[in-house]
Design an enzyme around this catalytic site. Sequence first.
Site, mmCIF file in Angstrom:
data_model
loop_
_atom_site.group_PDB
_atom_site.id
_atom_site.type_symbol
_atom_site.label_atom_id
_atom_site.label_comp_id
_atom_site.label_asym_id
_atom_site.label_seq_id
_atom_site.Cartn_x
_atom_site.Cartn_y
_atom_site.Cartn_z
ATOM 1 N N LYS A 124 -2.602 6.974 1.141
ATOM 2 C CA LYS A 124 -2.377 7.285 2.560
ATOM 3 C C LYS A 124 -1.291 8.357 2.614
ATOM 4 C CE LYS A 124 -2.030 4.946 7.009
ATOM 5 N NZ LYS A 124 -3.129 5.635 7.670
ATOM 6 N N ARG B 269 0.840 -1.208 0.000
ATOM 7 C CA ARG B 269 0.000 0.000 0.000
ATOM 8 C C ARG B 269 0.875 1.258 0.000
ATOM 9 N NH1 ARG B 269 -4.629 0.620 4.468
ATOM 10 N NH2 ARG B 269 -2.851 1.131 5.780
ATOM 11 N N GLU C 13 -15.992 6.519 5.619
ATOM 12 C CA GLU C 13 -15.210 5.824 6.652
ATOM 13 C C GLU C 13 -15.095 6.753 7.849
ATOM 14 O OE1 GLU C 13 -11.140 5.310 5.347
ATOM 15 O OE2 GLU C 13 -11.108 7.270 4.395
HETATM 16 N N1 PMP Z 1 -9.203 4.894 7.080
HETATM 17 C C1 PMP Z 1 -8.295 5.824 7.412
HETATM 18 C C2 PMP Z 1 -8.531 7.233 6.997
HETATM 19 C C3 PMP Z 1 -7.151 5.464 8.156
HETATM 20 O O1 PMP Z 1 -6.252 6.390 8.483
HETATM 21 C C4 PMP Z 1 -6.986 4.129 8.565
HETATM 22 C C5 PMP Z 1 -5.808 3.736 9.414
HETATM 23 N N2 PMP Z 1 -4.643 3.630 8.687
HETATM 24 C C6 PMP Z 1 -7.957 3.183 8.187
HETATM 25 C C7 PMP Z 1 -9.045 3.610 7.449
HETATM 26 C C8 PMP Z 1 -7.821 1.743 8.560
HETATM 27 O O2 PMP Z 1 -6.824 1.125 7.755
HETATM 28 P P1 PMP Z 1 -5.933 -0.051 8.301
HETATM 29 O O3 PMP Z 1 -6.848 -1.169 8.652
HETATM 30 O O4 PMP Z 1 -5.043 -0.401 7.135
HETATM 31 O O5 PMP Z 1 -5.191 0.455 9.482
#
Ligand code: PMP
Length: 291
Positions: A149, A50, A182
């Site tokens: 990200k 990622r 989200e």
């Molecule tokens: N959405 C956002 C905006 C985030 O910052 C995160 C945390 N990294 C997640 C969802 C969850 O992703 P992950 O399960 O890969 O930590």
Amino acid sequence: MKVWLNGKLVDKGDARLSVFDHGTLYGDGVFEGIRVYNGKIFQCRAHIDRLFASARQIRLAIPYTKQELTDAANETMRANGVVDGYIRLVVTRGEGTLGISPFKCPDPGTFIIADNIVLYPQEMYEHGMAVIIAKTIRTSPRMLSPAIKSLNYLNNIMAKIEAIDAGVAEAIMLNENGNVAECTGDNLFIVAGAKVVTPPPNAGILVGVTRNIVMHLARRNGMEMLEEDISPERLYAADECFLTGTAAEVIPVTRVDSKPIGDGNVGSVTKQLLAAFREFIDSGEDVEYSI
Ligand code: PMP
């Protein structure tokens, strides 16, 4: 504490970036937050993949291979004696001029921090957490893809401020169409009858590594797992709701905007998936993650 900075482990106090780094000046860079369980980096390949996908989308060439960064993350974890904790991997655009052009920054900056992790209180896993729907909407994919990200978290931070002002720990962010995208740092799931539903990537989300595992576990446990749009009305009417994330793991939500979800208690599907997730961690299994 030792921080891995551009190829070397240095003391925390010596881990410094230039004030001309575009990561600092413009939030121009990408990162990952990764969990360490039992001395092993959890889902390392998915996070590294990622990171590289995020970097590619902002046309940032990471000056290391995936294997080199994986080795560096392991080295940083061991150097700090982290057995159960958290790794932050960051690649910044690097030092440049005061203009925003990223192409005047020849050397990206790469650093890795291995530290303890701050968790939600245990009480929330037992009784559920309260959240709000923020007024701040999630960045539209046509503005900046939430699948990247990036170091630009101000959109999420503004919604997090709303959550804190409202006295809760997380905020749900809607997308430009008014559906759930989200949370500020977690993905969202609902349980509606026999269905487990989470917004699809095109709802404008970061495609969570934890989300991916939970979808896999739901299907493996014979549940009907769907990626569908979730309107606020559908959310309020859900039987159960929970969030997923690297730090949160699987955390039940029992109130949204002060309204109880279902009967206001932690639901059985959420409990089952939380237990399955903890088993998955202990098993050391891997699941395919594709972006
Ligand atoms: N959405 C956002 C905006 C985030 O910052 C995160 C945390 N990294 C997640 C969802 C969850 O992703 P992950 O399960 O890969 O930590």
